[in-house]
Write an enzyme that holds these catalytic residues in place. Structure first.
Site, PDB file in Angstrom:
ATOM      1  N   ARG A 191      -5.137 -24.912  17.305  1.00  0.00           N
ATOM      2  CA  ARG A 191      -6.330 -24.564  16.534  1.00  0.00           C
ATOM      3  C   ARG A 191      -6.092 -23.160  15.990  1.00  0.00           C
ATOM      4  O   ARG A 191      -5.736 -22.258  16.751  1.00  0.00           O
ATOM      5  CB  ARG A 191      -7.546 -24.590  17.464  1.00  0.00           C
ATOM      6  CG  ARG A 191      -8.762 -23.799  16.988  1.00  0.00           C
ATOM      7  CD  ARG A 191      -9.463 -24.393  15.803  1.00  0.00           C
ATOM      8  NE  ARG A 191     -10.052 -25.684  16.059  1.00  0.00           N
ATOM      9  CZ  ARG A 191     -11.332 -25.901  16.420  1.00  0.00           C
ATOM     10  NH1 ARG A 191     -12.143 -24.884  16.570  1.00  0.00           N
ATOM     11  NH2 ARG A 191     -11.777 -27.109  16.603  1.00  0.00           N
ATOM     12  N   ARG A 215     -15.872 -27.501  22.471  1.00  0.00           N
ATOM     13  CA  ARG A 215     -15.810 -28.952  22.607  1.00  0.00           C
ATOM     14  C   ARG A 215     -14.445 -29.527  22.249  1.00  0.00           C
ATOM     15  O   ARG A 215     -13.965 -30.428  22.933  1.00  0.00           O
ATOM     16  CB  ARG A 215     -16.923 -29.623  21.811  1.00  0.00           C
ATOM     17  CG  ARG A 215     -16.887 -29.392  20.328  1.00  0.00           C
ATOM     18  CD  ARG A 215     -18.143 -29.937  19.711  1.00  0.00           C
ATOM     19  NE  ARG A 215     -19.313 -29.185  20.163  1.00  0.00           N
ATOM     20  CZ  ARG A 215     -20.530 -29.694  20.326  1.00  0.00           C
ATOM     21  NH1 ARG A 215     -20.741 -30.959  20.076  1.00  0.00           N
ATOM     22  NH2 ARG A 215     -21.520 -28.960  20.723  1.00  0.00           N
ATOM     23  N   THR A 216     -13.808 -29.007  21.227  1.00  0.00           N
ATOM     24  CA  THR A 216     -12.502 -29.570  20.860  1.00  0.00           C
ATOM     25  C   THR A 216     -11.471 -29.282  21.953  1.00  0.00           C
ATOM     26  O   THR A 216     -10.691 -30.149  22.338  1.00  0.00           O
ATOM     27  CB  THR A 216     -12.038 -28.998  19.514  1.00  0.00           C
ATOM     28  OG1 THR A 216     -13.039 -29.260  18.534  1.00  0.00           O
ATOM     29  CG2 THR A 216     -10.739 -29.629  19.059  1.00  0.00           C
ATOM     30  N   LYS A 243      -1.535  -8.440  20.466  1.00  0.00           N
ATOM     31  CA  LYS A 243      -0.549  -7.342  20.483  1.00  0.00           C
ATOM     32  C   LYS A 243       0.286  -7.344  19.212  1.00  0.00           C
ATOM     33  O   LYS A 243       1.256  -6.608  19.113  1.00  0.00           O
ATOM     34  CB  LYS A 243       0.369  -7.486  21.700  1.00  0.00           C
ATOM     35  CG  LYS A 243      -0.360  -7.338  23.016  1.00  0.00           C
ATOM     36  CD  LYS A 243       0.574  -7.673  24.171  1.00  0.00           C
ATOM     37  CE  LYS A 243      -0.207  -7.960  25.438  1.00  0.00           C
ATOM     38  NZ  LYS A 243       0.556  -8.833  26.333  1.00  0.00           N
ATOM     39  N   HIS A 250      -9.242 -31.132  10.021  1.00  0.00           N
ATOM     40  CA  HIS A 250      -9.538 -31.303  11.436  1.00  0.00           C
ATOM     41  C   HIS A 250      -9.404 -32.800  11.684  1.00  0.00           C
ATOM     42  O   HIS A 250     -10.393 -33.514  11.830  1.00  0.00           O
ATOM     43  CB  HIS A 250     -10.961 -30.802  11.715  1.00  0.00           C
ATOM     44  CG  HIS A 250     -11.283 -30.660  13.179  1.00  0.00           C
ATOM     45  ND1 HIS A 250     -10.439 -31.089  14.174  1.00  0.00           N
ATOM     46  CD2 HIS A 250     -12.364 -30.149  13.810  1.00  0.00           C
ATOM     47  CE1 HIS A 250     -10.998 -30.835  15.351  1.00  0.00           C
ATOM     48  NE2 HIS A 250     -12.163 -30.265  15.164  1.00  0.00           N
TER      49      HIS A 250
END
Lengths: 181, 313, 451
Positions: free
Chosen positions: B112, B62-63, B90, B140
């Site tokens: 994020r 959703r974000t 990697k 957040h």
């Protein structure tokens, strides 16, 4: 600096324009007024009242914030983003004649932004432009259909429009130096 | 309270960096942005020619979608990079990944990351504006802003309200950002959750701490439920989900002690039957879907306001 | 032990203020150095043709400083530090000797690794190096190392530093076994289950920064275990890098009962708190160390422990890490900071000038006690002993620049700090190995035949 328009003159200009609108649009059926924020909005509301006073119908009125359509947004990293205000057009603009209202017509860039913004809302029959002051110096092929007063200015001058609803008085002034408002 | 005319920082790292007038500015701008979502053509040219990179090192639906939609509605060019698809696996460091991206001159990076402070690390060397879309257990900020917008919409104000926040407080970045925002805006905040999941230092922020859901909910104008991660049982935090629901799950019965016009919020994704009963989640007091809609508007506001801040050449 | 004794040159260090707590000397003396050893101590010693070096006014000559908790990283992690760069960093910080921790790769759990370290140290020929061996093979916590063999090879203590000695039983056996050689067990106090995956002190700061906490009791609970076991066995336990006030309380209790427990504190634990994690953009990984920076009450407790004598030693826990390793998010960056070159300024500024302790007491903490605990030479200035001396400039102002540190790694949180007090010169085995270019007059301490 003397006022180039005082309250009385502004009032008479807006009444004259209301009559011209009725005349041009043969009775003002299917018209709507959209004021450009900030000072175009009270001007549009006054025109709506004047149209009724002049014997015309009640014309729906909306407000348009063109900030997000400006072509100078983020072009100059000189200051904060303009404060964004709500756009409020509580009617469909499809198949209507829209009277776009602003206080000053100068380069035409604000009107260009407003036309872009309006067209995102639908497909009006036509768009006409109402301004209280036309100060010249157009940079785009735009002209007003209704003008309160033509005020010749130089580019170094600035035009300050005050309206009762926002500034506490009605007045148009021309200043020689840039005025930061 | 009067709104600021600009944000002081070109990054949005956390609510902790914002003052109340900046929060007002973002919320007021979001109100204007919300109107765009009601139009037939839900798009404005404000960020035309601007590039926004969504760099997500953690699963998020959703974000990420909310930011993407916000960017698209502002006409920005957007690129999405998720951890699984990037070179992170990697062994490339976050700093190297971002330096590589920066060589492509994005204007804003939305990050994020599972590590607290990751956006702060980037802000020490990035030319792009950084928007924190959730860092570890830290903050957040856009979630707290969209929650505030939702509350303000429903209640007409923030100051003076009673807000209860319930759940796994320790691991929640939503909790931290909300506590910071709500206390700055004059809200009476109560927090409630198991003692094992209660972070230190909340009382010092003027927050009322309780282990009783009834006490938290009593006369509350807003009840905000947080997600309980299933893996919390492994850290010896909880005996069982069953007991958690008994003690801390929000049911219609327990909501009766709240203010009559209480609203129920949840940042999602919900664990129905763990922290919230479906009857409440889908009931008339729930504003959970408003939160989602407001998320897009708040993120548009943040992106718009940050895009106008000075960009180091 | 490395032998860096100079057998050829004789010279006199003239009229310096000498502070030597063990002999009780505090006054202006001449020191005659011959063949790398102290040949004479006295007033107005005859120079009889040998070169003499006048100690500038305001400088103080002390027994060479000893850092008993240093990670030299070699063998295995030479990208962080080598024995050569680490011992040069020691000398630049005023230390004439260091004891190095066994958590290298391979771990120093056998005589061959110990011998390798000593060989490299002799080649570098800077500060003396005293290796510390592992308690358990590979520091894995299951089988004791051959402590007798390691002791013979040159180890001066045993530890599984980086980790605690894994079980109470292993600690008991280690204390018993090591006591046969009169060697201490150095303990990294930490209960692994309470530490969990914590990265910062468990408190309000970590909580609001969203960092997983390491509670103070993770340290003190292990200290209490070890003190009980030292009491049981009569062995000597030395608690490394103490950070929590609860640990200090346990040490005081143990000492009052006559338990052979000693402890050390690192400069960062009496100069910084977890509040620093919030400064600037926050999350400075050069503030990440284990044990973590704790609260003001803990910092004040450490200062008080230094003042009242409960704390035996100041050591740096010099833990170099490459900049690339520290350029990670806080939770992924390794624990540790470099400390050899910042220790003396921090101690003099924050302890001596702050009025907590005297310069003489500082010399005990940085030289006498480490020498005594490890049963190594030094810690006092005596005729016949190697001429390992540190010249301090207690009133000189220095500004720390992380980039200018001579250690291979620059991971210091003290970058930009201006402090009063520094090491002006470091003399090992009679050779002036280092003079501090930042201190006016220090260069004059170099005898004319050296350069």
């Amino acid at each position: 600096m003397p006022a180039v328009m005082d309250a009385d003159r502004i009032g008479r200009s807006l009444m004259r324009i209301a009559h011209e609108i009725l005349e041009h649009n043969r009775g003002a059926e299917n018209l709507a007024l959209v004021g450009i924020r900030a000072r175009g909005v009270p001007l549009a509301e006054r025109l709506a009242a004047n149209i009724v006073a002049a014997g015309g119908p009640s014309v729906p009125t909306g407000s348009l914030d063109i900030t997000l359509y400006r072509d100078d947004l983020m072009r100059y990293q000189v200051g904060p983003q303009p404060i964004l205000r709500r756009t409020d057009i509580p009617f469909s603009i499809d198949d209507r004649t829209i009277l776009l209202v602003d206080d000053v017509l100068y380069t035409g860039r604000t009107i260009r932004s407003a036309l872009d913004a309006l067209i995102d809302f639908g497909r009006p029959t036509s768009i006409q432009l109402v301004v209280l002051v036309d100060r010249g110096h157009r940079e785009l092929p735009i002209r007003a259909d209704y003008v309160g007063r033509n005020v010749p200015t130089s580019r170094q001058q600035s035009v300050q429009v005050r309206v009762l609803e926002i500034d506490g008085r009605d007045e148009v002034e021309v200043h020689d130096a840039e005025v930061t408002s | 309270m009067t709104a600021a005319v600009r944000l002081r920082s070109r990054h949005l790292l956390g609510i902790s960096d914002l003052d109340p007038s900046e929060i007002e500015l973002i919320l007021d701008t979001a109100v204007a942005m919300k109107e765009i979502g009601t139009r037939t053509i839900k798009k404005v040219p404000a960020l035309r020619g601007r590039t926004v990179v969504n760099l997500f090192f953690e699963a998020s639906t959703r974000t990420r979608l909310s930011f993407e939609l916000a960017e698209k509605r502002l006409s920005a060019d957007t690129m999405g990079i998720t951890a699984a698809a990037s070179s992170v696996i990697k062994g490339e460091t976050l700093a190297d990944t971002v330096r590589t991206l920066e060589a492509m001159s994005p204007d804003i990076i939305v990050l994020r990351h599972p590590s607290s402070g990751a956006p702060h690390l980037l802000s020490t060397f990035c030319h792009s504006g950084i928007v924190n879309a959730g860092d570890g257990m830290h903050e957040h900020p856009t979630q707290a802003l969209l929650d505030a917008l939702t509350i303000r919409e429903r209640k007409g104000r923030l100051a003076g309200l009673k807000v209860a926040i319930v759940g796994d407080l320790m691991h929640s970045r939503v909790l931290r950002s909300n506590v910071l925002l709500l206390t700055k805006m004059g809200v009476e905040v109560r927090v409630c959750g198991p003692r094992t999941l209660m972070p230190l230092g909340l009382s010092a922020l003027g927050v009322h701490v309780t282990y009783s859901l009834d006490e938290a909910v009593k006369d509350a104008d807003v009840v905000m439920m947080l997600r309980l991660q299933h893996e919390r049982m492994n850290g010896m935090f909880l005996p069982s989900l069953r007991e958690y629901f008994t003690l801390f799950g929000l049911t219609r019965e327990r909501l009766k002690h709240a203010a009559p016009d209480v609203i129920v919020m949840h940042p999602g994704p919900m664990n129905r039957g763990v922290e919230i009963d479906s009857v409440v989640a889908d009931g008339p007091r729930s504003v959970i879907l408003d939160q989602v809609a407001n998320g897009v508007a708040v993120r548009m506001a943040v992106l718009y306001l940050l895009a106008g801040e000075d960009v180091t050449p | 032990m490395t032998d860096v004794t100079d057998v050829t040159n004789a010279w006199v260090l003239k009229n310096g203020r000498v502070i030597d707590p063990r002999s009780g000397r505090d006054g202006h003396f001449d020191l005659r150095i011959e063949g790398g050893r102290i040949a004479a101590i006295g007033k107005d010693l005859p120079t009889d043709g040998v070169r003499s070096v006048e100690v500038p006014a305001g400088f103080v000559v002390t027994p060479g400083l000893i850092d008993m908790h240093v990670h030299l990283r070699e063998p295995g992690q030479e990208h962080k530090e080598t024995i050569a760069t680490g011992t040069w960093s020691a000398v630049a910080g005023g230390f004439t000797a260091v004891a190095c921790m066994p958590n290298t790769d391979p771990v120093n759990d056998s005589a061959s690794v110990t011998q390798f370290i000593l060989k490299r140290a002799a080649e570098a020929n800077f500060a003396r190096v005293y290796p510390i061996g592992a308690v358990s093979i590979g520091s894995q916590g299951s089988q004791l190392t051959e402590m007798g063999d390691l002791r013979t090879a040159g180890c001066v203590a045993f530890t599984d530093d980086g980790h605690p000695v894994a079980t109470a039983l292993l600690m008991r056996r280690a204390l018993e076994y090591a006591s046969m050689f009169d060697v201490p067990i150095i303990e990294h106090c930490e209960d692994p289950s309470l530490k969990g995956d914590g990265v910062a002190h468990e408190g309000a700061v970590a909580s609001m920064l969203g960092l997983r906490g390491i509670p103070s009791v993770a340290e003190s609970i292990m200290a209490e275990r070890d003190i009980s076991l030292a009491e049981l066995t009569g062995g000597r336990v030395h608690l490394a890098h103490m950070s929590a006030r609860q640990t200090l309380r346990a040490v005081r209790d143990g000492k009052s009962r006559g338990v052979k427990v000693t402890c050390e504190v690192a400069p960062h634990h009496f100069t910084l708190t977890d509040e620093a994690l919030k400064e600037g953009a926050g999350y400075n990984t050069n503030l990440k160390m284990n044990p973590p920076l704790r609260e003001e009450a803990d910092r004040l407790a450490m200062v008080e422990g230094l003042r009242d004598g409960s704390i035996d030693v100041i050591s740096t826990d010099h833990a170099p890490h490459h900049a690339d390793e520290k350029a990670l998010t806080f939770d992924h960056a390794p624990f540790g900071i470099v400390g050899l070159e910042t220790c003396v300024p921090l101690c003099i500024d924050r302890l001596v000038h702050a009025g907590v302790i005297s310069l003489s007491r500082l010399v005990e903490l940085l030289s006498c006690r480490p020498a005594e605990l490890l049963r190594i030479p030094g810690g006092t200035i005596t005729v016949g002993a190697p001429a390992d001396l540190t010249v301090l400039a207690p009133d000189a102002s220095v500004t720390i620049s992380a980039g200018a540190l001579v250690s291979k790694s620059k991971n210091s949180p003290f970058d930009g700090w201006t402090l009063k007090g520094a090491a002006a010169a470091t003399i090992v085995g009679g050779r002036v190995l280092y003079t501090n270019p930042a201190i006016p007059g220090a260069a004059s301490l170099t005898p004319s035949w050296e350069n």
